[in-house]
Design an enzyme around this catalytic site. Sequence first.
Site, short mmCIF file in Angstrom:
data_model
loop_
_atom_site.label_atom_id
_atom_site.label_comp_id
_atom_site.label_asym_id
_atom_site.label_seq_id
_atom_site.Cartn_x
_atom_site.Cartn_y
_atom_site.Cartn_z
CD GLU A 199 -3.21 -0.93 2.03
OE1 GLU A 199 -3.11 -0.15 3.00
OE2 GLU A 199 -4.22 -1.62 1.82
CD GLU A 207 -4.01 -5.75 2.99
OE1 GLU A 207 -4.88 -5.05 3.53
OE2 GLU A 207 -2.79 -5.51 3.08
O1 AHR Z 1 -5.45 -5.78 6.80
C1 AHR Z 1 -5.34 -4.66 7.62
C2 AHR Z 1 -4.58 -3.51 6.97
O2 AHR Z 1 -5.34 -3.04 5.90
C3 AHR Z 1 -3.26 -3.83 6.35
O3 AHR Z 1 -2.21 -3.77 7.26
C4 AHR Z 1 -3.10 -2.76 5.32
O4 AHR Z 1 -2.32 -3.18 4.23
C5 AHR Z 1 -4.52 -2.40 4.93
O5 AHR Z 1 -4.73 -1.05 4.96
#
Ligand code: AHR
Length: 516
Positions: A178, A297
């Site tokens: 990210e 994610e």
């Molecule tokens: O999954 C929780 C968080 O969400 C992670 O650390 C991050 O990559 C995202 O913003």
Amino acid sequence: MHQARITLDKDFTVAEVPRRLFGSFVEHLGRCVYTGIFEPGHPAADSQGFRQDVLELVREMGPSIIRYPGGNFVSGYNWEDGVGPVADRPVRLDGAWHSIETNAFGLHEFVEWSRRAGTEVMEAVNLGTRGVEEARALVEYANHSGGTYWSDLRRKNAAAVGLPEDPFGIKIWCLGNELDGPWQIGHKTAEEYGRLAQETAKAMRLVDPTIELVAVGSSGSGMPTFGTWEHTVLSHAYSEVDYISMHAYYQEHQGDVASFLAAGVEMDSFIDGVVATVDAVKAAGKHRKQVNIAFDEWNVWYLHSEEGAEPDQHAAAEWVEHPRLIEDTYSVTDAVVVGTLLNSLLRHGDRVKIANQAQLVNVIAPIRSEQGGPAWRQSSFWPFARMSQHARGQILSLAVESGKMHTKRYGDVDVVDAAATWDEHSGVCALFLANRDISALSEVQLRLNGLSPASVRSAEVLTIPADGDRHTANTEQDQSAVQLVPLDSVSIEESAVRIELPALSWAVVLLDVQNA
Ligand code: AHR
């Protein structure tokens, strides 16, 4: 009652089911590692401190690949802190989650835990505060057999913690996390990141040419840089990487349950947008190879601060080890949404080759555990477990004609959501169906071209329990309030199949089929 007609044809396939679609994520965040998968002294822990009760649930859920060690955490992490004799490992402040990191659990422990869980490791490198040198050292440490500085250090460190010395053989590597997000430690512009990803990928592959690399994509479709970020990053790094990542989290905003249940529609269009951008860069750069997507994610996540409640980031709180962070409790509604997100990922299996539900234990997770106490399945455990178990063979392209429901965010959407696979070897056609209407049944007529349904092998549904409502959830006190139950309303009528889906439900129907 709503009506839906679904037609499938055994010759209209999307792709072979990518096994890595059923991935998960373990971050050093809150209680995912500590008191989640790892809790020395717990009655169910083995000599390594791995909780066997949690491990059994993980095996049952069936993730194929697990991303580690972050997430936001990785952007400030020194991987060297987590290897070597445990007593010598430094205790650090983790700025990403305002926590104390003891480093009692690190790479060797995670690789060993993954072996026992039967999952592949997907390792992320820190491109927030670190760069090319530390990343290529880590590849050498993890994957080189021996006789060099880093690989011999791995062997020595493995012996120090009583774990195998052999190379980890990690194939999939994330080039940071990210980095488009202003919250990220070491946040970068697309230009800065694109060049760094390109050079880091090149150097890592010079150490191990067999690895596959994931470039960081957008942290969400709502990011102001979404689209241009992917375009710029890939314009630099297309030749060096194999995947671009996507992240998406969904929640019910201020009671707008219809839009929440249509989250899969947003996921579909987000994926289509990234595919279009990847292919534009491919065409413009005259590339022959295909970059695909690692949706590394995704989940339902109640970002409480957005709803005006107390944020559970504790900027002002004390520094403590493994604080209780973002431990969302998932309801029937959430589980149905998770089912539709899995359906969306499966429908896109021609381009989404890796996907990781975030996260595995305690932190926005399908599995919960208490320190010194029990572990249990959340409602969202079930769609993941069943799809990981039964999505086999070819993904089928479905023609769905469904009654519509109106949503504020996405306009009119199908009430019935569907995905399907067909495994020629076992002769099983697996259907994954959701009814998004919270109060009305849906009747599905399924027609199969080229296949003839012989019998219903099994049919299960997750829906509102008789003594509950759409908010019913599993808790430590009632761990099976929400579970899959038999779906009796499936019948074969001549060459078609009739399925009645209860209001607000996600179902898995396995049909024994023969070539017609
Ligand atoms: O999954 C929780 C968080 O969400 C992670 O650390 C991050 O990559 C995202 O913003």
